[in-house]
Design a protein around this motif. Structure first.
Motif, PDB file in Angstrom:
ATOM      1  N   LEU A   6      30.268  44.456  52.567  1.00 51.39           N
ATOM      2  CA  LEU A   6      31.581  45.088  52.883  1.00 51.39           C
ATOM      3  C   LEU A   6      31.381  46.696  52.260  1.00 51.39           C
ATOM      4  N   THR A   7      31.569  47.811  53.325  1.00 51.41           N
ATOM      5  CA  THR A   7      31.299  49.009  52.881  1.00 51.41           C
ATOM      6  C   THR A   7      32.681  49.623  52.563  1.00 51.41           C
ATOM      7  N   LEU A   8      32.724  50.248  51.310  1.00 55.04           N
ATOM      8  CA  LEU A   8      33.814  50.998  51.003  1.00 55.04           C
ATOM      9  C   LEU A   8      33.671  52.431  50.571  1.00 55.04           C
ATOM     10  N   TYR A  12      38.004  53.617  47.146  1.00 55.75           N
ATOM     11  CA  TYR A  12      38.316  52.202  47.190  1.00 55.75           C
ATOM     12  C   TYR A  12      37.346  51.530  46.190  1.00 55.75           C
ATOM     13  N   TYR A  13      36.148  51.729  46.258  1.00 56.71           N
ATOM     14  CA  TYR A  13      35.270  50.917  45.055  1.00 56.71           C
ATOM     15  C   TYR A  13      35.913  50.943  43.820  1.00 56.71           C
ATOM     16  N   GLU A  14      36.153  52.096  43.497  1.00 57.57           N
ATOM     17  CA  GLU A  14      36.467  52.252  41.829  1.00 57.57           C
ATOM     18  C   GLU A  14      37.985  51.635  41.986  1.00 57.57           C
ATOM     19  N   LYS A  15      38.644  51.620  42.712  1.00 61.65           N
ATOM     20  CA  LYS A  15      39.893  50.791  42.757  1.00 61.65           C
ATOM     21  C   LYS A  15      39.825  49.493  42.739  1.00 61.65           C
ATOM     22  N   LEU A  16      38.975  48.866  43.442  1.00 63.18           N
ATOM     23  CA  LEU A  16      38.642  47.567  43.454  1.00 63.18           C
ATOM     24  C   LEU A  16      37.996  46.958  42.002  1.00 63.18           C
ATOM     25  N   SER A  20      39.602  44.506  39.469  1.00 63.95           N
ATOM     26  CA  SER A  20      38.738  43.083  39.329  1.00 63.95           C
ATOM     27  C   SER A  20      38.630  42.997  37.545  1.00 63.95           C
ATOM     28  N   LYS A  21      38.174  44.314  37.087  1.00 57.83           N
ATOM     29  CA  LYS A  21      38.111  44.324  35.617  1.00 57.83           C
ATOM     30  C   LYS A  21      39.825  43.613  34.900  1.00 57.83           C
ATOM     31  N   ALA A  22      40.733  44.335  35.360  1.00 62.46           N
ATOM     32  CA  ALA A  22      42.075  44.198  34.803  1.00 62.46           C
ATOM     33  C   ALA A  22      42.114  42.490  34.638  1.00 62.46           C
ATOM     34  N   LYS A  23      41.642  41.913  35.641  1.00 60.90           N
ATOM     35  CA  LYS A  23      41.745  40.282  35.721  1.00 60.90           C
ATOM     36  C   LYS A  23      40.475  39.613  35.048  1.00 60.90           C
ATOM     37  N   ASN A  24      39.654  40.429  34.396  1.00 65.48           N
ATOM     38  CA  ASN A  24      38.399  39.995  33.824  1.00 65.48           C
ATOM     39  C   ASN A  24      37.537  39.151  34.783  1.00 65.48           C
ATOM     40  N   MET A  25      37.394  39.537  36.029  1.00 65.27           N
ATOM     41  CA  MET A  25      36.861  39.017  36.979  1.00 65.27           C
ATOM     42  C   MET A  25      35.816  39.764  37.568  1.00 65.27           C
ATOM     43  N   SER A  26      34.701  39.250  38.335  1.00 64.06           N
ATOM     44  CA  SER A  26      33.826  40.131  39.048  1.00 64.06           C
ATOM     45  C   SER A  26      34.260  40.399  40.496  1.00 64.06           C
ATOM     46  N   ILE A  27      33.840  41.391  40.944  1.00 65.14           N
ATOM     47  CA  ILE A  27      34.482  41.706  42.154  1.00 65.14           C
ATOM     48  C   ILE A  27      34.479  40.633  43.103  1.00 65.14           C
ATOM     49  N   GLN A  28      33.354  40.050  43.173  1.00 65.56           N
ATOM     50  CA  GLN A  28      33.309  39.026  44.033  1.00 65.56           C
ATOM     51  C   GLN A  28      34.266  37.731  43.830  1.00 65.56           C
ATOM     52  N   ASP A  29      34.506  37.362  42.657  1.00 67.55           N
ATOM     53  CA  ASP A  29      35.701  36.392  42.342  1.00 67.55           C
ATOM     54  C   ASP A  29      36.859  37.133  42.549  1.00 67.55           C
ATOM     55  N   PHE A  30      37.268  38.251  42.339  1.00 66.03           N
ATOM     56  CA  PHE A  30      38.508  38.824  42.480  1.00 66.03           C
ATOM     57  C   PHE A  30      38.784  38.780  44.034  1.00 66.03           C
ATOM     58  N   ILE A  31      37.819  39.106  44.813  1.00 68.04           N
ATOM     59  CA  ILE A  31      38.166  39.287  46.396  1.00 68.04           C
ATOM     60  C   ILE A  31      38.188  37.544  46.818  1.00 68.04           C
TER      61      ILE A  31
END
Length: 120
Positions: A6-8, A12-16, A20-31
């Protein structure tokens, strides 16, 4: 396992990343969680809770697969990502778990429960 790229934009990358950090998840797990409404037991908080259930209170060293036992179903690549998240979590957090060393093959981090007199 298929790989999806996925290209961002930087914005958008910073927002994502922040989401994900707010949920204490990796970006992959968050998606995965957002797209498939998939809850996972492979979170640092869950691993700490399982490790502190009394099985390792005798000072015995353990790895993440030991903590999860038969529930350890995570594949090798994602397991490494989760292992790194767990390591960072215990190194930066206030947990009763400490990193000991890597196993004899250098592939799994080994941990133990801190002794009561070592807690600050």
């Amino acid at each position: 396992m298929p790989v999806v790229k996925l290209t961002l934009s930087e914005e958008y990358y910073e927002k994502l990343s922040e989401m994900s950090k707010a949920k204490n998840m990796s970006i992959q797990d968050f998606i995965r969680d957002k797209l498939f409404d998939e809850d996972t037991i492979f979170t640092p908080e869950e691993a700490v809770q399982r490790a502190l259930d009394g099985r390792f209170s005798d000072g015995r060293e353990f790895s993440l697969p030991d903590v999860y036992g038969d529930d350890w179903t995570i594949e090798r690549g994602p397991a490494g990502v989760f292992g790194k998240r767990f390591y960072n979590y215990i190194m930066n957090g206030d947990t009763r778990i400490e990193f000991v060393d890597m196993d004899k093959y250098g592939r799994r981090a080994m941990y133990k429960i801190k002794e009561a007199n070592n807690n600050e």
